[in-house]
Scaffold this motif. Structure first.
Motif, PDB file in Angstrom:
ATOM      1  N   GLN A   1       0.794   4.254  -2.915  1.00  0.00           N
ATOM      2  CA  GLN A   1       0.478   5.644  -2.606  1.00  0.00           C
ATOM      3  C   GLN A   1       1.581   6.602  -3.036  1.00  0.00           C
ATOM      4  O   GLN A   1       1.315   7.749  -3.387  1.00  0.00           O
ATOM      5  CB  GLN A   1       0.230   5.794  -1.103  1.00  0.00           C
ATOM      6  CG  GLN A   1      -1.050   5.137  -0.627  1.00  0.00           C
ATOM      7  CD  GLN A   1      -1.147   5.076   0.889  1.00  0.00           C
ATOM      8  OE1 GLN A   1      -0.311   5.637   1.601  1.00  0.00           O
ATOM      9  NE2 GLN A   1      -2.166   4.379   1.394  1.00  0.00           N
TER      10      GLN A   1
ATOM     11  N   GLU B   1       0.819  -1.219   0.000  1.00  0.00           N
ATOM     12  CA  GLU B   1       0.000   0.000   0.000  1.00  0.00           C
ATOM     13  C   GLU B   1       0.854   1.270   0.000  1.00  0.00           C
ATOM     14  O   GLU B   1       0.517   2.245  -0.679  1.00  0.00           O
ATOM     15  CB  GLU B   1      -0.943  -0.010   1.202  1.00  0.00           C
ATOM     16  CG  GLU B   1      -2.013  -1.100   1.155  1.00  0.00           C
ATOM     17  CD  GLU B   1      -1.508  -2.497   1.537  1.00  0.00           C
ATOM     18  OE1 GLU B   1      -2.225  -3.491   1.317  1.00  0.00           O
ATOM     19  OE2 GLU B   1      -0.360  -2.591   2.066  1.00  0.00           O
ATOM     20  N   GLU B   2       1.957   1.270   0.751  1.00  0.00           N
ATOM     21  CA  GLU B   2       2.840   2.448   0.783  1.00  0.00           C
ATOM     22  C   GLU B   2       3.377   2.767  -0.607  1.00  0.00           C
ATOM     23  O   GLU B   2       3.409   3.931  -1.022  1.00  0.00           O
ATOM     24  CB  GLU B   2       4.013   2.204   1.727  1.00  0.00           C
ATOM     25  CG  GLU B   2       3.707   2.285   3.201  1.00  0.00           C
ATOM     26  CD  GLU B   2       4.952   2.007   4.018  1.00  0.00           C
ATOM     27  OE1 GLU B   2       5.512   2.977   4.560  1.00  0.00           O
ATOM     28  OE2 GLU B   2       5.375   0.833   4.099  1.00  0.00           O
TER      29      GLU B   2
END
Length: 375
Positions: free
Chosen positions: A119, A115-116
């Motif tokens: 993003q 997810e990091e």
């Protein structure tokens, strides 16, 4: 050293900045490292057969891969523990890849989460899967799908961890063991140590909090062993699980490449894990032409690529893309994101210069007549 002019320069800079145990993890391979060195010698043994009196005043590196137009047939290879080389190393690699509009492949063993990375980068993102436990693998695949990753890569060449003797001698692993020797080495490499103190010791981000209540998964993670039972039937299971492009990595035998695509894989990546798993293994470039002849799906390749000329050789022999691993990690370890960007600039420039001197105006026009191989 003045500004690096080739990837090997970045290797020297990485050696200067990193403690020995960290540099050895980056630079080393399995057992006697014969396979590591053979990857390079195999590429170097291929010779060019240039064409003359060709208009190469305008050249193109661009190519199509899985329905997308890329500025060059390159991708950032999946590599683990990148946060040990540079703070938030995975994010730096992903942003650099996005700047050059080439795919970034996130490793399961990354120090930034699925997810990091999603993003932080607007570029195309692929996810590389290690199968430690089937239920955990299903969770990771679901997370990658939800985060917008376009391609899933199954790595198949780690039934057990390779015997990496440099790491054993250095007692390297996460968490880092702060022995007197490690502390002294850290003091001798203050820039790296200060970054570690400032940003903290990196962790395997994709495994943090993974099903804490599932004792089987926790046992698998603690043992750090892969699912050695993963076979052709399991590949079918994964094919049904993932709705987008699926590649199988770690292939050497062309017949395995053929079977992968027959079972629904959209392509394969010829790789011997950069020599880090099975020593004295054939180099992927040695099996490339036969693998290409046995499947109508894209064949990509990695292991040992350090020069733009290496990339041109592989494309001429039928590969549709090359994954860059250590070549970019040396630059990351030396100068962070700026180093990765410069390393990619060097690779693009070397590919372009090789095409010009080879008498080929477009990388899409390369074929086997431009090279002579001993394989």
């Amino acid at each position: 050293m003045r500004k690096p002019i080739k990837i090997e320069d970045y290797r020297h800079l990485a050696r200067q900045r990193l403690p020995r145990m960290v540099f050895d993890y980056l630079d080393g391979a399995a057992e006697d490292e014969i396979g590591l060195n053979h990857n390079r010698s195999a590429l170097e043994s291929i010779r060019f057969n240039p064409k003359r009196l060709v208009d190469v005043s305008q050249r193109s590196l661009a190519t199509n891969l899985f329905g997308k137009r890329l500025p060059a047939p390159l991708a950032v290879a999946p590599t683990g523990l990148n946060g040990v080389f540079w703070p938030k190393g995975d994010l730096a690699l992903a942003r650099a890849a996005a700047k050059f509009d080439i795919p970034f492949i996130l490793s399961t063993a990354s120090t930034a989460s699925i997810e990091e990375v999603a993003q932080c980068s607007s570029g195309e993102k692929w996810f590389q899967l290690y199968v430690v436990h089937r239920r955990l693998a299903k969770q990771l695949v679901g997370r990658a799908l939800n985060a917008g990753y376009t391609t899933l890569i199954l790595t198949t060449d780690i039934a057990v961890n390779g015997l990496r003797e440099r790491d054993l001698r250095n007692d390297f692993g996460l968490p880092i063991r702060y022995t007197p020797r490690v502390m002294l080495d850290g003091c001798l490499h203050p820039r790296w140590s200060l970054d570690l103190l400032r940003h903290g010791v990196p962790e395997l981000a994709n495994f943090k909090g993974a099903d804490a209540q599932d004792t089987e998964i926790q046992a698998a993670l603690l043992s750090r062993q892969m699912d050695a039972s993963f076979d052709w039937e399991a590949l079918k299971w994964l094919r049904e699980l993932w709705p987008h492009t699926l590649l199988v990595k770690g292939i050497i035998d062309p017949l395995d490449a053929q079977r992968c695509t027959e079972l629904g894989a959209d392509g394969v990546i010829l790789s011997n894990h950069g020599g880090r798993q099975l020593d004295t293994c054939l180099a992927p470039i040695e099996r490339l032409e036969e693998a290409v002849s046995l499947t109508d799906k894209p064949v990509l390749i990695d292991s040992g690529f350090r020069r733009g000329a290496d990339v041109v050789k592989a494309i001429a022999m039928g590969a549709q893309g090359v994954l860059l691993g250590r070549a970019l990690l040396y630059a990351l370890a030396a100068k962070g994101e700026a180093g990765v960007e410069h390393a990619l600039e060097l690779m693009f420039s070397e590919i372009d210069r090789t095409l010009a001197n080879l008498g080929c105006a477009s990388i899409e026009d390369l074929n086997g007549d431009y090279v002579r191989s001993p394989f």
